[in-house]
Design a protein around this motif. Structure first.
Motif, PDB file in Angstrom:
ATOM      1  N   THR A 237       0.867  -1.143  -0.081  1.00 19.87           N
ATOM      2  CA  THR A 237      -0.072  -0.002  -0.098  1.00 19.87           C
ATOM      3  C   THR A 237       0.768   1.148   0.035  1.00 19.87           C
ATOM      4  O   THR A 237       1.990   1.051   0.674  1.00 19.87           O
ATOM      5  CB  THR A 237      -0.921   0.025   1.122  1.00 19.87           C
ATOM      6  OG1 THR A 237      -0.081   0.141   2.523  1.00 19.87           O
ATOM      7  CG2 THR A 237      -1.955  -1.047   1.165  1.00 19.87           C
ATOM      8  N   PRO A 239       0.317   5.713   0.515  1.00 24.92           N
ATOM      9  CA  PRO A 239      -0.422   6.738   0.859  1.00 24.92           C
ATOM     10  C   PRO A 239      -1.005   7.571  -0.346  1.00 24.92           C
ATOM     11  O   PRO A 239      -0.528   7.484  -1.466  1.00 24.92           O
ATOM     12  CB  PRO A 239       0.511   7.817   1.692  1.00 24.92           C
ATOM     13  CG  PRO A 239       1.674   7.046   2.069  1.00 24.92           C
ATOM     14  CD  PRO A 239       1.649   6.018   0.968  1.00 24.92           C
ATOM     15  N   GLN A 240      -2.401   7.994  -0.208  1.00 20.45           N
ATOM     16  CA  GLN A 240      -2.898   8.621  -1.197  1.00 20.45           C
ATOM     17  C   GLN A 240      -2.235   9.744  -1.751  1.00 20.45           C
ATOM     18  O   GLN A 240      -2.365  10.100  -2.997  1.00 20.45           O
ATOM     19  CB  GLN A 240      -4.350   8.998  -0.966  1.00 20.45           C
ATOM     20  CG  GLN A 240      -4.391   9.879   0.039  1.00 20.45           C
ATOM     21  CD  GLN A 240      -5.867  10.197   0.566  1.00 20.45           C
ATOM     22  OE1 GLN A 240      -6.786  10.017  -0.341  1.00 20.45           O
ATOM     23  NE2 GLN A 240      -6.135  11.064   1.370  1.00 20.45           N
ATOM     24  N   ASP A 282      -8.814   3.133   0.298  1.00 20.69           N
ATOM     25  CA  ASP A 282      -9.040   2.831   1.504  1.00 20.69           C
ATOM     26  C   ASP A 282      -9.578   3.935   2.552  1.00 20.69           C
ATOM     27  O   ASP A 282      -8.711   4.633   2.861  1.00 20.69           O
ATOM     28  CB  ASP A 282      -8.314   1.699   2.126  1.00 20.69           C
ATOM     29  CG  ASP A 282      -9.039   1.225   3.625  1.00 20.69           C
ATOM     30  OD1 ASP A 282      -9.825   1.477   3.822  1.00 20.69           O
ATOM     31  OD2 ASP A 282      -8.228   0.191   3.964  1.00 20.69           O
ATOM     32  N   ALA A 284     -10.489   4.005   5.428  1.00 15.92           N
ATOM     33  CA  ALA A 284     -10.136   3.817   6.711  1.00 15.92           C
ATOM     34  C   ALA A 284      -8.579   4.343   7.021  1.00 15.92           C
ATOM     35  O   ALA A 284      -8.304   4.797   8.165  1.00 15.92           O
ATOM     36  CB  ALA A 284     -10.348   2.545   7.310  1.00 15.92           C
ATOM     37  N   THR A 285      -7.826   4.049   6.011  1.00 18.50           N
ATOM     38  CA  THR A 285      -6.336   4.339   6.209  1.00 18.50           C
ATOM     39  C   THR A 285      -5.981   5.376   5.377  1.00 18.50           C
ATOM     40  O   THR A 285      -4.480   5.666   5.331  1.00 18.50           O
ATOM     41  CB  THR A 285      -5.572   2.917   5.921  1.00 18.50           C
ATOM     42  OG1 THR A 285      -5.775   2.669   4.598  1.00 18.50           O
ATOM     43  CG2 THR A 285      -5.968   1.729   6.808  1.00 18.50           C
ATOM     44  N   GLY A 286      -6.631   5.850   4.226  1.00 18.94           N
ATOM     45  CA  GLY A 286      -6.108   6.748   3.366  1.00 18.94           C
ATOM     46  C   GLY A 286      -4.921   6.079   2.521  1.00 18.94           C
ATOM     47  O   GLY A 286      -4.348   6.929   1.940  1.00 18.94           O
ATOM     48  N   THR A 287      -5.173   4.996   2.086  1.00 18.31           N
ATOM     49  CA  THR A 287      -4.053   4.304   1.279  1.00 18.31           C
ATOM     50  C   THR A 287      -4.632   3.733   0.149  1.00 18.31           C
ATOM     51  O   THR A 287      -5.724   3.196   0.123  1.00 18.31           O
ATOM     52  CB  THR A 287      -3.183   3.361   2.177  1.00 18.31           C
ATOM     53  OG1 THR A 287      -3.923   2.195   2.730  1.00 18.31           O
ATOM     54  CG2 THR A 287      -2.367   4.015   3.302  1.00 18.31           C
ATOM     55  N   ARG A 289      -4.032   0.270  -2.551  1.00 20.62           N
ATOM     56  CA  ARG A 289      -3.324  -1.172  -2.743  1.00 20.62           C
ATOM     57  C   ARG A 289      -2.642  -1.330  -4.120  1.00 20.62           C
ATOM     58  O   ARG A 289      -3.390  -0.926  -5.064  1.00 20.62           O
ATOM     59  CB  ARG A 289      -4.227  -2.315  -2.406  1.00 20.62           C
ATOM     60  CG  ARG A 289      -4.810  -2.359  -1.113  1.00 20.62           C
ATOM     61  CD  ARG A 289      -5.225  -3.710  -0.724  1.00 20.62           C
ATOM     62  NE  ARG A 289      -6.053  -4.101  -1.610  1.00 20.62           N
ATOM     63  CZ  ARG A 289      -6.481  -5.672  -1.737  1.00 20.62           C
ATOM     64  NH1 ARG A 289      -5.855  -6.469  -1.131  1.00 20.62           N
ATOM     65  NH2 ARG A 289      -7.503  -5.837  -2.551  1.00 20.62           N
TER      66      ARG A 289
END
Length: 427
Positions: A237, A239-240, A282, A284-287, A289
């Motif tokens: 993953t 980060p966005q 995602d 929830a995590t700001g990532t 995959r």
């Protein structure tokens, strides 16, 4: 009697007096000698500084600021996953007559894995074939009768209704022939399912059922699991905020290289390419995959293994210095620059991307300047230095991160937020 008792008292008082005088003499001597040993060190101001005599040049090693390539590398932690995973299950019920594989064996697509007792399914196939033969004979007889009725109808010997009825009977037998063929095919298919074959090439796990047991199509555990490890994939993953850099390269049709390092992030174990990224972030995590593909010819990667991932997005030209030269203090990132008179000066810099043992410098330095990389803990603003030997201007890239980590951090290097000796403070 009183004179005799007072005599011991005077003696004890004298002993105590001599003991006190002795202690005072020892303390005075210790103070005198301690002061005498420290006096030369303090004469004329500070004559020693951090283990170096005052006025002596500090031995250092230097590196030259140069322009060179710096890789834009994104780091992440990934999990190795099998490229394909198949749980081999039986599609029919029966006794497991034979196991044709060993635990952990590598198999190819189509290899025989197990044999189920085929006798009951062979009987069903024989019954279907018998019914097909019987209906085929009836069809042929009905077709011959239809030919006769058609001839007699032309001679006006029978009614039209009788001819039509016979034609309908022929069509009925033709439909039965298709049904019979379907029944034969179904029975043959069920019989073929008694041979369990490998659906993909890969490595087998541990078998979950032994020979002689009954196996059922409803058993969700299956007989064995096959994992395809050549090639193999890695999921990780990012980060966005780093997603646009990756998307830009993918939309341009570029293939991004992905490198894997061991758990200590020292030894490179595989090189592959980015396959795809997920279609959503995602929340929830700001990532997001991503999935990479590796040939894994040496089978160094194993499913569910944790690895350090480095995704190479691109390469750009920039001023580079060794990461060992960059220090942190109250003024932020800085380096010690050596002038032509072999004196060091604190120079604040703005750093960019880090590529292993090199770091890009956005501002604060120019090409050709010399910076200190070793001996930093004994330096201060304006200190005189002695160059031991010049090191390479731009050390090797990320593959040599092991050597970088092997070097202990400078104990005298200012920590982030701590004031720098001889360095200007932030206003």
């Amino acid at each position: 009697m009183s004179e005799s008792s007072s005599e011991p008292s005077r003696r004890r008082g004298g002993l105590w007096l001599w003991a006190i005088l002795l202690v005072l003499a020892i303390a005075g001597g210790y103070w005198f000698f301690a002061k005498g040993s420290t006096a030369p060190a303090n004469q004329g101001g500070q004559s020693m500084r951090r283990g170096m005599p005052a006025g002596m040049p500090v031995p250092v090693r230097l590196a030259t600021v140069e322009t060179g390539p710096i890789d834009h590398t994104l780091k992440a932690i990934g999990t190795v996953t099998a490229f394909n995973t198949v749980t081999v299950r039986s599609r029919v019920d029966g006794e497991l007559q034979k196991i044709a594989f060993r635990d952990g064996q590598k198999v190819q697509e189509g290899d025989l894995l197990a044999q189920i007792d085929p006798r009951s399914y062979q009987v069903e196939l024989d019954q279907a074939l018998g019914q097909q033969t019987q209906n085929e004979a009836q069809l042929k007889n009905a077709q011959r009768d239809l030919q006769r009725y058609q001839l007699l109808f032309k001679q006006s010997s029978i009614a039209k209704q009788q001819v039509d009825a016979q034609a309908a009977l022929v069509q009925q037998f033709l439909g039965s022939r298709k049904s019979d063929q379907a029944a034969v095919d179904s029975a043959a298919l069920q019989l073929s399912f008694t041979r369990i074959i490998a659906p993909i090439s890969g490595r087998l796990g541990l078998r979950k059922l032994d020979q002689g047991n009954m196996i059922n199509a409803s058993n969700t555990d299956g007989l064995v699991v096959i994992t395809q490890t050549q090639p193999i994939s890695v999921m990780f993953t990012l980060p966005q905020a780093q997603l646009p850099d990756v998307q830009e390269k993918i939309r341009a049709g570029q293939t991004l290289a992905v490198e894997l390092y061991d758990r200590d992030d020292i030894r490179k174990i595989a090189t592959g390419e980015l396959m795809a990224l997920d279609n959503q972030i995602d929340v929830a995590t700001g990532t997001v995959r991503l999935k990479a593909r590796f040939a894994n010819e040496d089978e160094s990667l194993f499913p569910n293994q944790f690895v350090n991932v480095r995704l190479r997005v691109g390469t750009a030209q920039s001023l580079v210095v060794p990461t060992m030269a960059v220090q942190q203090g109250s003024i932020g990132a800085f380096v010690y620059v050596v002038d032509d008179e072999s004196k060091v000066h604190v120079q604040a810099i703005v750093i960019g991307r880090v590529d292993g043992r090199r770091v890009a410098v956005a501002s604060g330095l120019t090409a050709g300047q010399r910076v200190v990389v070793e001996g930093l803990d004994r330096l201060r603003e304006g200190a005189k230095v002695e160059v031991v030997s010049d090191t390479a201007a731009t050390p090797a890239g990320p593959d040599d991160s092991a050597a970088s980590k092997a070097r202990a951090p400078r104990t005298g290097a200012p920590a982030a937020g701590a004031p720098v000796s001889g360095a200007p403070s932030a206003q």
